[in-house]
Write an enzyme that holds these catalytic residues in place. Sequence first.
Site, PDB file in Angstrom:
ATOM      1  N   ILE A   1      99.077   2.805  78.301  1.00  0.00           N
ATOM      2  CA  ILE A   1      98.453   1.786  79.148  1.00  0.00           C
ATOM      3  C   ILE A   1      97.396   2.435  80.036  1.00  0.00           C
ATOM      4  O   ILE A   1      97.698   3.384  80.774  1.00  0.00           O
ATOM      5  CB  ILE A   1      99.525   1.070  79.994  1.00  0.00           C
ATOM      6  N   CYS A   2      96.173   1.950  79.942  1.00  0.00           N
ATOM      7  CA  CYS A   2      95.039   2.430  80.742  1.00  0.00           C
ATOM      8  C   CYS A   2      94.894   3.948  80.589  1.00  0.00           C
ATOM      9  O   CYS A   2      94.715   4.437  79.490  1.00  0.00           O
ATOM     10  CB  CYS A   2      95.190   1.984  82.200  1.00  0.00           C
ATOM     11  N   GLN A   3      95.009   4.700  81.670  1.00  0.00           N
ATOM     12  CA  GLN A   3      94.890   6.159  81.550  1.00  0.00           C
ATOM     13  C   GLN A   3      95.990   6.710  80.636  1.00  0.00           C
ATOM     14  O   GLN A   3      95.778   7.703  79.929  1.00  0.00           O
ATOM     15  CB  GLN A   3      94.993   6.796  82.940  1.00  0.00           C
TER      16      GLN A   3
ATOM     17  N   GLY B   1      96.939   5.384  78.030  1.00  0.00           N
ATOM     18  CA  GLY B   1      96.418   5.239  76.679  1.00  0.00           C
ATOM     19  C   GLY B   1      95.575   6.445  76.288  1.00  0.00           C
ATOM     20  O   GLY B   1      95.598   6.886  75.133  1.00  0.00           O
TER      21      GLY B   1
END
Lengths: 258, 385
Positions: free
Chosen positions: B157-159, B161
């Site tokens: 998720i986000c960073q 990811g």
Amino acid sequence: MPGAAHGGDDFRGQARGRAGPGAGAGAGAGEGPGADIFRSWVEAHRALLESGGLAGPVWRQAELLFEAWGRFAENFAEAHAARHGGPGASPFDPAGWLRPEGGGGMSDFMRWLEGPELADLWGEPRAALKGTREWLAWLAADGQMKAVLGEAWIAAFRRFVEGLAGEGGPPGWDAMVARWLAIAEEETARAYRSPAYLAAQRDLIAAETALRAGLRARIETVAELVGLPTRAELDDLHETLHGLRREMRRMKAGRGHP
Amino acid sequence: MSGAGDDAPKSGPGPGSGPGPMGEWADLVRRGARLAAAMARASCDGVEIAATPKREIWRDGKISLHRYAATRPQRLGPMLILHGLFGRQTITDLEPERSLVRRLLEAGTDLWVLDWGCPTRADRCNDFADYALYWLGDAIEAIRAETGAPQVALFGICQGGVFALCHAALRPERVSGLALAVTPVDFHADAADPSPQAGFLNLWARNLDPAVLDAFLAERGLVPGTMTGAVFQSLTPSRVMARYGTELIGKADDDAALETFLRMETWLADRPDHPAAAARQWLVDLYRRNALVAGEFALDGEPVDLGRIACPILNIVAQADHIVPPPCSRALAGRTASREYRLLEVPTGHIGVFVSEKARGIVAPAVADWLAGLATGGARRAASG
């Protein structure tokens, strides 16, 4: 000042004559309120010197020394002023201190503080001056940022009010709030992309970082003075630990682990 | 935070109500009084988030790995949820009714989550290699040891990811599949986003002199969570005004909505500090230099080559994401060697992917379906191999 060295008996008489109540008010032209104090100090020393057999020659030596120093200072100031021109440029020219540009001698002092660092001279004033300048720079950068953002909010408010003025009556509460929020978002977004905002952001972060670094350096000086561990020492320790952990990781990785 | 008490002011018609501005004003005052009463009854300490049962399986200092308790027979996974360092992992399990975790468990997923903890200045040297290579590697090994599974699916998720992408590129043999949500890949693709409200983080990161950033990070040792929170809030100042204004007032008559609001506030307030070394890589190497897509990003000396990722990928993009502009995420397409690449576009913002009503029926079913495909694809590959 030269009068102090050449005063003789007349000088002593003047000092005595002004020793009573209201003496300060009688100061002549060109004499500051501290002149009587200085003359009293000279008088006291002279009396001390005259109490011994060698008082006369010693006093004369002192007078010669003062005269020599005066000539040296004048020559130096003249030479220095000839090289650098403007008033305040000669640190040994008392006349320069009295000029507006001389700042009472402070302009030279500030120039020295901001010039090449000397190992054992003016360390504390230099640090204090640097800290003050960093604090002022941060205030200016903070003000710059607030001004840029303030302009965006004012533009938003103007648009909002002008929009209302063009209508017959105010819309409902929810519609009014929704309109205000939409306008505010548009104006702040426009500001966020503007060169003025980007410049203010750069300046603010740079100024804030410089201010914090300066403060920390000052605090660490105090911490070292009283034997407390400093942030820099702890950082160094953590960096060493991290390096050791990384080495262990690499060794484990060499054996097929992460 | 239970229901409203009898002493609470009730909304509805009353003296002063009626059409026109005065009636609206009177209604607003009534709702404000009711909200104040509800807030007075609510205890922020009592607002519980991330309540789905789970068990700690592995820990290294502040970092811990948890396995969620199964609610159905586990036919999918194992899958590890992996967040970044800017927000806590609790967002995927905010409350029972809005829990992505619960919905994935109900779909039969063997679900794990990695908690990065709350870094302090002592962790300032932790960089991407620590998080994306070593600790993530430890966690995957722990899952493999616990389950006997040869590979683990990562849900970044986000960073997080980006961490997942890096690990899949460097240790592809460990990763069965890669689900990414609101993950930036091309950090300069914000220019392609038509929304004037998106991409400020990209623009601002490029605006800063790396030398100033270095001095800033060296001085602070961390990017404080309060600072990142303030930056995120400043991206949409009018939305913040609305959140504590009309939005909050609007929840005065709805205790459940107010409770959800307070849970979100609890998550927002729990923002960890970000270690300086990792922040430098994030802001300078990725946001400024765009090193990941340029093939110049490396972890502990190992170059991250996205072309080495061949596992199935599910890329979840939030269409109204003002934090990670959608083009930055969509840019993953065609940059890997994966032949099973899926793009899922969700009509929400950055956080809405995990908590919004709109995403509720989209994200969890899509992830479960993708995981089911991994299981059958894995069996197929095993049979053919």
